[in-house]
Design an enzyme around this catalytic site. Structure first.
Site, short mmCIF file in Angstrom:
data_model
loop_
_atom_site.label_atom_id
_atom_site.label_comp_id
_atom_site.label_asym_id
_atom_site.label_seq_id
_atom_site.Cartn_x
_atom_site.Cartn_y
_atom_site.Cartn_z
N ASP A 3 4.76 -12.70 -38.88
CA ASP A 3 3.94 -12.82 -37.67
C ASP A 3 2.48 -12.80 -38.12
OD1 ASP A 3 2.47 -12.52 -35.35
OD2 ASP A 3 3.90 -11.15 -34.42
N CYS B 168 1.32 -21.14 -39.39
CA CYS B 168 2.18 -21.78 -38.38
C CYS B 168 2.65 -23.11 -38.98
CB CYS B 168 1.45 -21.99 -37.06
SG CYS B 168 0.82 -20.46 -36.33
N ALA B 169 3.23 -23.02 -40.16
CA ALA B 169 3.44 -24.18 -41.03
C ALA B 169 4.60 -25.07 -40.61
CB ALA B 169 3.67 -23.72 -42.47
N CYS C 101 -2.12 -29.38 -31.16
CA CYS C 101 -1.68 -30.66 -30.61
C CYS C 101 -1.78 -30.60 -29.09
CB CYS C 101 -0.27 -31.00 -31.07
SG CYS C 101 0.97 -29.74 -30.73
N ASP D 28 5.12 -18.89 -41.37
CA ASP D 28 5.55 -19.12 -40.00
C ASP D 28 6.43 -17.94 -39.60
OD1 ASP D 28 5.64 -21.89 -38.14
OD2 ASP D 28 7.20 -20.43 -37.67
N LYS E 186 2.31 -30.74 -42.81
CA LYS E 186 1.02 -30.44 -43.44
C LYS E 186 1.21 -29.72 -44.77
CE LYS E 186 -1.14 -30.19 -38.87
NZ LYS E 186 0.13 -30.49 -38.15
#
Length: 439
Positions: free
Chosen positions: A298, A251-252, A366, A272, A257
């Site tokens: 996915d 999920c870059a 987050c 991603d 990051k």
């Protein structure tokens, strides 16, 4: 032939900015759009664009307070079929109550916007009367606002239960303030803090009180730094020394990051599901002169040979980013937390085989919600006996006070990193856990 109206803002200074701000708020309230969506294709001059962003941001940060005041004045409620009237009133009230804008300009331009819309024009007189009342009674209105008014009640109650009333109040207050701009720097962070007129945070991020175009700052074109909240920069640091290691950033996008890991010498695979967001990631890497393998996939169906380390920044409710994305507070519900927690659970289960024996898995979100953090890790460890929790140490996060839980998790809050200047205080809310695969 019918007469065409000139575009909003035509020939009237400041009107185009107000029109864009109202459009952004209307998109959030009426179409469930992200606040930033309205600005992506905007063609305004930089000064007007900055003003529109400021008005829209304050409108959402103080949406609860503004709504409470409008409820007092609109005893029959917001008129039906009035188009963008609500957004026009909200953005004008934000200027009158919370921005250094002449009241006369805020009222006049709001009335002009109402008159330019076929649905709202019949209520332009109402808009004028309501906004003049807000202007006349500004001090009284502000004095009666509850401290928690700008956090949805369901969310404030959750935070009070999880963190205690005092911390919930501090987080709510922190999210009312437009945040600073945080940068991650490839090298010489102290030097770049001095050049850009910012300050070096204990974690190594550079913090600026800046609300202008990011591209105009020194070092942007040269690829010396990238925008990344100070809290968002911490999870990658939990992987330790990564030079020469194969590291998966999952999920870059948007890539902060990935850039951290690549700059530290890791051989990064960035994955991603969003091709559009990965395009932006690749563009950022090119600007920064950094390299990574970029894959569109996915994660629930993706397979690869095991990595030395894996960083999973899982999809989440994003309640920790409200200070930067204030629309999140009003576009989410408790139901969203349950749905996204289920997706996180499935992703974590799929990630376990991607970590080599002895390797490290860092899970982060987050979100400020326990279901997306502590509860996820407890469930994962109960079902994966070959993983063990490795407590976060103060040295890994530069001794940021209050950011490590008794269990050894990283848990940053919007109220951390206090500063006498509110715009230079705070950080996003993040959760992270280090999971070592045995063997």
């Amino acid at each position: 032939m019918p007469t065409r109206r000139p575009p909003a803002g035509h020939g009237v200074p400041g009107l185009a900015a107000r029109a864009l701000a109202a459009k952004a708020i209307d998109g959030v309230l009426g179409q469930d759009l992200a606040l930033e969506d309205a600005f992506d294709a905007a063609t305004l001059e930089p000064r007007d664009l900055a003003l529109a962003r400021m008005i829209a941001g304050v409108s959402m940060r103080r949406y609860g307070s503004i709504g409470a005041i409008l409820d007092q004045l609109l005893t029959k409620g917001m008129p039906r079929k009035s188009g963008p009237l609500e957004a026009i009133l909200i953005t004008a009230a934000a200027q009158i109550l919370f921005l250094d804008v002449p009241d006369r300009a805020a009222v006049d331009l709001a009335v002009r916007l109402a008159r330019q819309d076929d649905r709202a024009q019949a209520f332009s007189g109402l808009a004028n009367a309501v906004l003049r009342k807000i202007s006349a009674g500004r001090e009284e209105f502000v004095a009666t606002l509850a401290p928690e008014a700008d956090t949805p009640s369901w969310l404030y109650q959750r935070w009070s239960a999880q963190y205690g009333p005092a911390t919930a109040a501090a987080m709510s207050a922190a999210q009312r303030v437009e945040p600073s701009l945080d940068l991650s720097v490839k090298a010489d962070a102290a030097g770049w803090a001095e050049r850009l007129g910012g300050r070096l945070l204990p974690s190594g991020s550079v913090r600026l009180a800046h609300n202008g175009p990011v591209r105009a700052l020194e070092g942007y074109d040269a690829g010396e730094w990238w925008v990344q909240d100070a809290a968002a920069a911490l999870p990658a640091r939990l992987l330790g020394e990564v030079a020469g290691l194969r590291v998966a950033d999952l999920c870059a996008a948007p890539g902060g990051k990935t850039a951290q890991l690549a700059a530290a010498g890791a051989r990064v695979t960035a994955v991603d599901r969003s091709e559009a967001r990965l395009k932006r990631l690749s563009e950022n890497l090119a600007r920064l002169k950094l390299e990574a393998e970029v894959i569109t996939a996915d994660l629930l169906g993706w397979r690869a040979d095991p990595f030395d380390a894996v960083l999973l920044d899982a999809p989440c409710s994003a309640t920790g980013t409200i200070r930067r994305h204030p629309d999140v507070a009003w576009s989410k519900s408790a139901r969203d937390i349950g749905a996204v927690a289920d997706l996180q659970r499935r992703m974590l289960g799929r990630m376990a085989p991607l970590v080599k024996a002895g390797g490290l898995l860092v899970y982060c979100t987050c979100s400020l919600e326990k279901e997306e953090g502590e509860d996820q890790i407890a469930r994962f460890l109960a079902g994966n006996q070959d993983f063990a929790l490795e407590p976060v140490t103060p040295a890994e996060i530069s001794d940021i006070a209050g950011a490590i839980t008794p269990e050894g998790y990283l848990r940053t809050l919007p109220s951390l990193l206090p500063d006498p200047e509110p715009v230079l205080a705070g950080m996003d809310g993040f959760f992270a856990a280090k999971l070592r695969r045995k063997g």
